[in-house]
Design an enzyme around this catalytic site. Structure first.
Site, mmCIF file in Angstrom:
data_model
loop_
_atom_site.group_PDB
_atom_site.id
_atom_site.type_symbol
_atom_site.label_atom_id
_atom_site.label_comp_id
_atom_site.label_asym_id
_atom_site.label_seq_id
_atom_site.Cartn_x
_atom_site.Cartn_y
_atom_site.Cartn_z
ATOM 1 C CE LYS A 1 -0.376 0.117 5.057
ATOM 2 N NZ LYS A 1 -1.293 0.058 6.221
ATOM 3 N NE ARG B 1 -7.492 1.844 10.608
ATOM 4 C CZ ARG B 1 -6.228 1.873 10.191
ATOM 5 N NH1 ARG B 1 -5.518 2.992 10.276
ATOM 6 N NH2 ARG B 1 -5.673 0.800 9.674
ATOM 7 C CE1 TYR C 1 12.831 31.599 -1.196
ATOM 8 C CE2 TYR C 1 13.161 29.278 -0.631
ATOM 9 C CZ TYR C 1 12.875 30.258 -1.571
ATOM 10 O OH TYR C 1 12.620 29.903 -2.876
ATOM 11 C CG MET D 1 8.749 23.169 -4.089
ATOM 12 S SD MET D 1 7.508 24.122 -4.985
ATOM 13 C CE MET D 1 6.638 24.915 -3.632
#
Length: 380
Positions: free
Chosen positions: A35, A133, A263, A311
């Site tokens: 998964k 769940r 930054y 990023m």
């Protein structure tokens, strides 16, 4: 042109991890969990490797993942571990994918699809043993609903299973005992003993299979060389990290004392330094919290990450690696020489778990399988 980021899977490591799982699970069948893009390792390439090296079945979280595997030619039994919508039932039956059932309504939806297609559909019945769940409650009412399910003659119960919600051996063992009690009641209703699977990586690592051998085990993290999230100590079973993440030096510059990097000038040099820019950032899965705390490997040496993680770029201090040059390999996760950085190191710095780190590695990068002989490209 150099690849911006390269994600590689070590086939020999997967093979060795499967052997380690078998050491923990004896003769039980292995259902390999793939998964979440196989924990970031690449759904299709990881599944192919697992099946090639003897994993009997595969487990996914969604019908979409199952369909991707079938379209890629995987023929092994596939189980969807989460509920499936009524609209997707027919496709799963047609593709011979096994849904999990935890409600009578879902069972009826699946039965209607199976009748329309003229097939009998194998299913896995989920029992809730404390995770809260999905799953039938281990109560008389839950057993009564399963008894009603037995009247749906196009469904075949292939297994009964649970997701253990514990994070330590005692709580895992308690959940397993609840499961066993419910299983015996389900057997009375069904009239036969389907396979059981309840032991994922944490329970296997805790040694519960030795106490309560089941017909099938359901590891995920262990297959990728990851210690279970809540393991208190190394497992000592020869796990090997499967995934490596590498980039390269895209730019090198000498910065004077007092220069700002990143930054908001979050980092200022106290003395002249040599800075290398690496074209990898948080959009690629690099945690931003590694700024000022993480490190990479260049020429087998650690280079600290300085300034903010952008990023698509990060900056590292290579002052103490004078041979560092444009184009040199940068290891973000993996080994270089005698040193290594693993996902657990990132997880510790980020205050999370190793599988959280790896599932964030961008799926857009192809996964390259490194075989004992030669690499081959496989679609992610």
């Amino acid at each position: 042109m150099a690849e911006r980021i390269r994600v590689c899977l070590d086939e020999a490591a997967i093979r060795d991890n499967i052997r380690a799982v078998r050491h923990l699970s004896g003769t039980a069948q292995v259902m390999g969990v793939v998964k979440a893009n196989a924990y970031g390792h690449g759904l299709v390439p990881a599944a192919r490797l697992l099946v090639h090296h003897g994993v009997h079945q595969l487990a996914v979280a969604t019908p979409e993942e199952a369909c991707v595997l079938r379209e890629a030619g995987l023929r092994a039994p596939i189980t969807v571990l989460s509920p499936t919508s009524a609209s997707a039932m027919a496709e799963l039956v047609a593709r011979r994918v096994r849904p999990s059932l935890s409600t009578l309504a879902a069972a009826r939806d699946l039965h209607r699809a199976a009748v329309r297609l003229g097939r009998r559909a194998p299913v896995h019945l989920e029992v809730d043993t404390g995770l809260g769940r999905y799953g039938w409650a281990p109560t008389p009412a839950g057993v009564a609903q399963i008894e009603r399910l037995t009247m749906l003659d196009h469904l075949v119960v292939a297994s009964v299973y649970t997701h253990l919600g514990g994070t330590c051996r005692d709580s895992l063992a308690d959940g397993l005992q609840r499961f066993q009690r419910m299983y015996e009641k389900v057997v009375e209703v069904l009239g036969h003993r389907p396979a059981r699977h309840a032991l994922a990586s944490s329970a296997l690592a805790a040694g519960l299979h030795n106490d309560t051998p089941l017909e099938m085990v359901r590891p995920g993290a262990l297959l990728y060389g990851l210690a279970p999230a809540y393991a208190a100590a190394p497992l000592g079973i020869g796990l090997r990290s499967v995934l490596s993440l590498t980039s390269h030096i895209a730019h090198v510059s000498e910065m004077p004392a007092g220069a700002s990097i990143g930054y908001d000038a979050t980092y200022r040099t106290l003395e002249p330094v040599v800075v290398a820019v690496v074209p990898a950032g948080f959009a690629d899965g690099i945690p931003r919290v590694l700024a000022g705390a993480g490190r990479v490997l260049i020429h087998g040496c650690h280079a600290p990450i300085i300034g903010t993680v952008g990023m698509t770029h990060l900056t590292v201090d290579v002052t103490d690696i004078p041979q560092a040059a444009l184009g040199d390999a940068v290891t973000l996760i993996g080994a270089q020489g005698v040193r290594a950085i693993d996902a657990q190191e990132w997880a510790r710095l980020a205050g999370t778990i190793n599988s959280d780190v790896l599932t964030r590695v961008a799926p857009t990068f192809p996964r390259t399988v490194i075989t004992p002989h030669a690499p081959m490209e496989l679609s992610a």
